[in-house]
Scaffold this active site. Structure first.
Site, PDB file in Angstrom:
ATOM      1  N   GLY A  39      28.071 -14.212 -21.662  1.00 18.60           N
ATOM      2  CA  GLY A  39      29.377 -13.592 -21.806  1.00 18.60           C
ATOM      3  C   GLY A  39      29.477 -12.601 -22.941  1.00 18.60           C
ATOM      4  O   GLY A  39      28.520 -12.357 -23.684  1.00 18.60           O
ATOM      5  N   GLY A  65      26.687 -12.912 -25.772  1.00 15.43           N
ATOM      6  CA  GLY A  65      25.789 -14.058 -25.648  1.00 15.43           C
ATOM      7  C   GLY A  65      25.115 -14.047 -24.304  1.00 15.43           C
ATOM      8  O   GLY A  65      25.250 -13.099 -23.521  1.00 15.43           O
ATOM      9  N   ASP A  78      33.533 -28.505 -27.907  1.00 18.07           N
ATOM     10  CA  ASP A  78      32.783 -27.549 -28.740  1.00 18.07           C
ATOM     11  C   ASP A  78      33.575 -27.199 -30.001  1.00 18.07           C
ATOM     12  O   ASP A  78      33.737 -26.032 -30.344  1.00 18.07           O
ATOM     13  CB  ASP A  78      32.462 -26.288 -27.940  1.00 18.07           C
ATOM     14  CG  ASP A  78      31.336 -25.457 -28.578  1.00 18.07           C
ATOM     15  OD1 ASP A  78      30.566 -26.019 -29.391  1.00 18.07           O
ATOM     16  OD2 ASP A  78      31.232 -24.260 -28.263  1.00 18.07           O
TER      17      ASP A  78
END
Length: 387
Positions: A21, A18, A143
């Site tokens: 990371g 991503g 999340d």
């Protein structure tokens, strides 16, 4: 030989990448076990020689990782190690996690056909139990989504990625990343996250769990569209009725999900433990899960059903009764957790009442058919994000 991390972890195959990371399939050479390594690239690429020179968001992130590792909960992914490493000249925070062989719930939700409701409820109950332990320790996940719920070979669900969303949000607020859409995953963000509120509490996680349940049970997200449009809908709208989308879903489950998706935190269930209790009761009172369940048809998709074979979409799937190949149906009664239903003209909402020997769910009528879904009764307040 490939890449090595901390003179201990052999990085074999990159699983995902991503903007900030990477995720690697790796091997812990010291313990001789397979692991997953997550690398978070920090905006400041300079290697810092003094650990005391870390930024406040970095220190809070590592503190939260250590607190999560100390939970030692059956439904929280195990954190084997964490720290900082310089790789290719970039400063990285790393996490070493246990490997779950069956993939995540995002993969399960993407498969053709509608999942049996009791499988989705069972996974969500396990996630709720993990959240209850985390919230008790003062940790808010921020999340919760299907991609962060991993399944082991034995079918156990485990919640992962505690602290990562908070770290990215802290870095953004410190001006260390490009500002824009609030940090998180728009499809599963609570209204308070969508508004950019900094001090969200544990009830934000419960809203996200409601989004996960809604998707797994109905085959669609509560809100759809471009990211900014989805964020607007979270703040201003109610999703379509889950009971209308899935007519065979037990009312107790449908009402719980809609109460989790209340826009106001005070109208949601007030604890993850409460959510786990209601889901467990619904499973016990309805259809028990099977070890290797088949999938049933998801509205709008043509998919074979175990009892009919391939064919056109016949519409919503009725609740299965007992019979060969069907999971057993357990009636509610004194020997099990008792259920009480009070009829009324308005849609039902969930309430929990404590009895002398056990806690039992009671369904009562809400005061108005136009009222926003309210929560299972519970004490307000609770743990908040550790700053």
């Amino acid at each position: 030989m490939g890449l090595r991390l901390n003179d201990r972890y052999q990085l074999n195959t990159m699983l995902a990448r991503g903007g900030m990371g990477e995720v690697w399939d790796a091997h812990d050479e010291r313990m001789d076990r397979p692991v997953v390594v997550k690398l978070l690239r920090l905006p400041d690429a300079r290697a810092k020689s003094d650990r005391n020179d870390r930024t406040e968001p970095e220190r809070r992130f590592l503190d939260e990782v250590r607190a999560t590792a100390a939970l030692k909960h059956d439904h929280v992914i195990i954190v084997h190690d964490s720290g900082e490493h310089v790789l290719h000249g970039h400063r990285m925070l790393f996490l070493v996690l246990e490997r779950a062989d069956e993939g995540d719930l995002a993969k399960a939700f993407a498969e053709p056909g509608r999942l049996p409701w009791y499988d989705v409820a069972s996974w969500a109950r396990q996630v709720a139990e993990a959240l209850a332990a985390a919230h008790e320790a003062g940790i808010v996940h921020r999340d919760v989504k299907p991609a962060n719920v991993l399944r082991t070979g034995s079918g156990v669900a485990k919640l992962a990625d505690f602290g990562i969303a908070k770290l990215l949000d802290d870095l953004a607020r410190a001006g260390r990343s490009v500002p824009g859409v609030p940090i998180g995953t728009p499809s599963y963000m609570s209204p308070e996250q969508a508004r950019g509120e900094e001090d969200v509490d544990h009830r934000s996680d419960l809203y996200s769990l409601g989004c996960l349940l809604y998707e797994g049970l109905s085959g669609r997200l509560p809100f759809r569209g471009a990211p900014l449009e989805v964020l607007r809908q979270h703040k201003e709208e109610q999703p379509p009725s889950l009971a209308a989308l899935v007519p065979d879903l037990p009312p107790m489950v449908a009402d719980l999900v809609m109460s989790l998706l209340a826009r106001q935190p005070g109208h949601r269930p007030q604890s993850a433990a409460e959510v786990a209790l209601v889901l467990g009761t619904a499973i016990a009172a309805g259809t028990a899960p099977r070890r290797n369940p088949g999938r049933v048809e998801r509205p709008g998709r043509a998919a074979p059903r175990p009892d009919t074979g391939p064919g056109p979409n016949p519409g919503p799937v009725p609740t299965r009764g007992p019979g060969p190949g069907s999971p057993p149906v357990h009636p509610a009664g004194p020997a099990r957790v008792p259920l009480m239903l009070t009829a009324g003209p308005a849609r039902a909402r969930l309430m929990l009442t404590a009895g002398p020997a056990r806690v039992r769910p009671m369904l009562t009528a809400a005061p108005s058919p136009d009222a926003e879904p309210r929560s299972c009764v519970g004490r307000p307040g609770g743990p908040r994000t550790v700053q």
